[in-house]
Design an enzyme around this catalytic site. Sequence first.
Site, short mmCIF file in Angstrom:
data_model
loop_
_atom_site.label_atom_id
_atom_site.label_comp_id
_atom_site.label_asym_id
_atom_site.label_seq_id
_atom_site.Cartn_x
_atom_site.Cartn_y
_atom_site.Cartn_z
N GLY A 81 0.82 -1.21 0.00
CA GLY A 81 0.00 0.00 0.00
C GLY A 81 0.85 1.26 0.00
O GLY A 81 1.97 1.28 0.51
N ARG A 145 1.14 -5.63 -4.93
CA ARG A 145 1.11 -6.55 -3.79
C ARG A 145 1.55 -7.98 -4.14
O ARG A 145 1.34 -8.89 -3.36
CB ARG A 145 -0.29 -6.57 -3.18
CG ARG A 145 -0.67 -5.29 -2.44
CD ARG A 145 -1.86 -5.50 -1.53
NE ARG A 145 -2.27 -4.28 -0.87
CZ ARG A 145 -1.72 -3.79 0.24
NH1 ARG A 145 -0.72 -4.43 0.81
NH2 ARG A 145 -2.16 -2.67 0.77
N ASP A 176 5.68 -7.97 5.73
CA ASP A 176 5.76 -9.13 4.83
C ASP A 176 6.84 -8.92 3.76
O ASP A 176 7.63 -9.82 3.49
CB ASP A 176 4.42 -9.32 4.09
CG ASP A 176 3.45 -10.12 4.95
OD1 ASP A 176 3.90 -10.73 5.95
OD2 ASP A 176 2.25 -10.14 4.62
N LYS A 202 8.16 0.59 5.62
CA LYS A 202 7.03 1.39 5.15
C LYS A 202 5.71 0.83 5.64
O LYS A 202 5.57 -0.39 5.72
CB LYS A 202 7.04 1.37 3.61
CG LYS A 202 5.85 1.95 2.94
CD LYS A 202 5.17 1.00 1.95
CE LYS A 202 4.43 -0.13 2.60
NZ LYS A 202 3.50 -0.87 1.74
N THR A 203 4.77 1.60 6.00
CA THR A 203 3.34 1.31 6.08
C THR A 203 2.65 2.37 6.95
O THR A 203 3.14 2.69 8.03
CB THR A 203 2.96 -0.09 6.63
OG1 THR A 203 1.54 -0.14 6.76
CG2 THR A 203 3.57 -0.46 7.97
N ASP A 205 0.09 1.85 8.45
CA ASP A 205 -0.53 1.15 9.58
C ASP A 205 0.31 1.26 10.86
O ASP A 205 -0.20 1.04 11.95
CB ASP A 205 -0.75 -0.33 9.25
CG ASP A 205 -1.85 -0.53 8.23
OD1 ASP A 205 -2.40 0.48 7.74
OD2 ASP A 205 -2.17 -1.69 7.91
P1 FBP Z 1 0.49 -1.85 3.66
O1 FBP Z 1 0.50 -2.72 4.88
O2 FBP Z 1 0.86 -2.55 2.42
O3 FBP Z 1 1.31 -0.62 3.88
O4 FBP Z 1 -1.00 -1.32 3.41
C1 FBP Z 1 -1.81 -0.97 4.48
C2 FBP Z 1 -3.18 -0.54 4.04
O5 FBP Z 1 -3.20 0.83 3.72
C3 FBP Z 1 -4.20 -0.88 5.12
O6 FBP Z 1 -4.35 0.17 6.02
C4 FBP Z 1 -5.43 -1.23 4.30
O7 FBP Z 1 -6.18 -2.23 4.93
C5 FBP Z 1 -4.88 -1.80 3.05
O8 FBP Z 1 -3.61 -1.24 2.87
C6 FBP Z 1 -5.72 -1.48 1.83
O9 FBP Z 1 -5.21 -2.18 0.75
P2 FBP Z 1 -5.41 -1.81 -0.78
O10 FBP Z 1 -4.37 -0.82 -1.12
O11 FBP Z 1 -5.14 -3.09 -1.47
O12 FBP Z 1 -6.77 -1.26 -0.96
#
Ligand code: FBP
Length: 553
Positions: A81, A145, A176, A202-203, A205
């Site tokens: 993400g 992803r 991951d 990165k994230t 979250d």
């Molecule tokens: P990452 O863990 O890859 O950084 O992504 C987190 C996130 O933004 C979450 O908060 C959310 O649940 C998810 O990605 C949404 O995924 P997508 O980008 O596939 O809609």
Amino acid sequence: MKISSLQTARYEYAPKLPTMLRGGIANICVKEGEETHSVADQEKVKALFPNTYGKKEITFQNGENTSEAKKQVVGVILSGGQAPGGHNVICGLYDALKATNPENVLYGFKNGPIGLINDDYLIFDDEYINAYRNTGGFDIIGSGRTKLETTEQFAVVAEVCKKHGITAIVIIGGDDSNTNAAVLAEYFAANNTGVQVIGCPKTIDGDLKNEDIECSFGFDTATKTYAEIIGNIERDANSAKKYWHFVKVMGRSASHVALECALKTQPNVCLISEEVAAKKMSLSQLADYIADSVANRASNGMNFGVAIIPEGVVEFVPEFSVLIHEINELLAGAKADAFNALPTWEDKYAFIEKGLTVESMAVFAILPQSIQQQLFLERDPHGNVQVSLIESEKLFSALVAAKLAERKAAGTYTGKFNPLHHFLGYEGRCAFPSNFDADYCYSLGYNAFMLIQYGYNGYLSKISNLSKPATEWVAGGMPITKMMNIERRHGEDKPVIKKALVELDGAPFKYFEERRETWAVETAYVYPGAIQYYGPAEVCDITTVTLALEQAK
Ligand code: FBP
């Protein structure tokens, strides 16, 4: 007429580096620390990483650069993400690489790990990179992803590296992706490819953190963006005095985003998934908890409020997580096709009724139909329910409405309840990075190149002491294997970086816990306003409340 914009103004921003990375490449040397061990399951992790386990942690310092003078050809990918600051990681990497030797080359592999497998790339130059400095988004090369995890994939990547003479790969990703970075690093070492792998945390979250990584990038900007909007909603609620706002915020598993937003804005309610799991709270208990705040405020004449719901919370409610597990089983393999082929929702409902246990069916039956249907939407590539697609803000407001109706019938509640719903996720993931994220990310990228230059493999770029001004930040690297333990994934024992959930005995949660009863009844809102990019450092450069509380002495 020239139209000015933040975008063009931000190109000129000069990100701040830690002092030890300033003063020119020629003056950066390494100080080696102790040998490291994985956080748990040492013997098992060591056996899986015979070539990269146990390496020393390192920090950079000012001194004569003793790294080998060789031409570096580096490849970089963005994985997962979007998170504000990703562009600056690449800019920092590029600047350090070119400052070390103008002949060095940086390849950007497109659209995430798949770009490495398909050999789909661009080569960065000044003109290209300058258009992305200090901007949000991952559009500089795109992200994806796809998982990079099988030996067959690693062999393809090794071939791609050989073809271009690539000496190192930088993987910018979450827990991951960095786990896979460590496995790739081990593969490269075991096969004497000479290619190094460096990860960057990165994230949005915020769940890639541990005793070495103080926070993942993007968390600061995303939570500031959401907190601004929540503050604005609070002010509207307090002005109109007629709505209860249910605001879902991103965070697939951990509730760091929700907690940070609550610390910044002091809403009436904020659920914390980790607490829900620890106390084994049921949907009914959670609905009662929110309904109590609604009723108490109504009895003081305040038929309005704000509740923050972390997007992952439903998976932490024990009865709901059993339900999701049963649904996953129900849809496993070819059964999903059979389910999807059923023509009407009634047919599907009958299929579900037959497949679920009586207990899970009881939970399923009380859900609004829209939520029931969302539980059957397509899984993510890892087979998980896509929690960001479940409208849990609507689920909770419906459950609260039902509780209030019961109370009204019993004569214990006479207020009004008009809920409105919001989902804050994509609004923050590509925001212009705050000064903190712009500086942190640039430093992570710059530092990643220094790790490459000094020959490290299987390391995460580490910048610490982050609640202090950037001049006092500490730059270095940590073997990724140090952050690993063994977890059961899809029926197999796997080495993984431990995901960091909200610690219920940690300072941020304690601070929230001590105040939330007051916030539930009073209107104690705080309005953080928009991210400030220009102005006094105490306004523009400070990072999260979470980090400040964690690092408070
Ligand atoms: P990452 O863990 O890859 O950084 O992504 C987190 C996130 O933004 C979450 O908060 C959310 O649940 C998810 O990605 C949404 O995924 P997508 O980008 O596939 O809609």
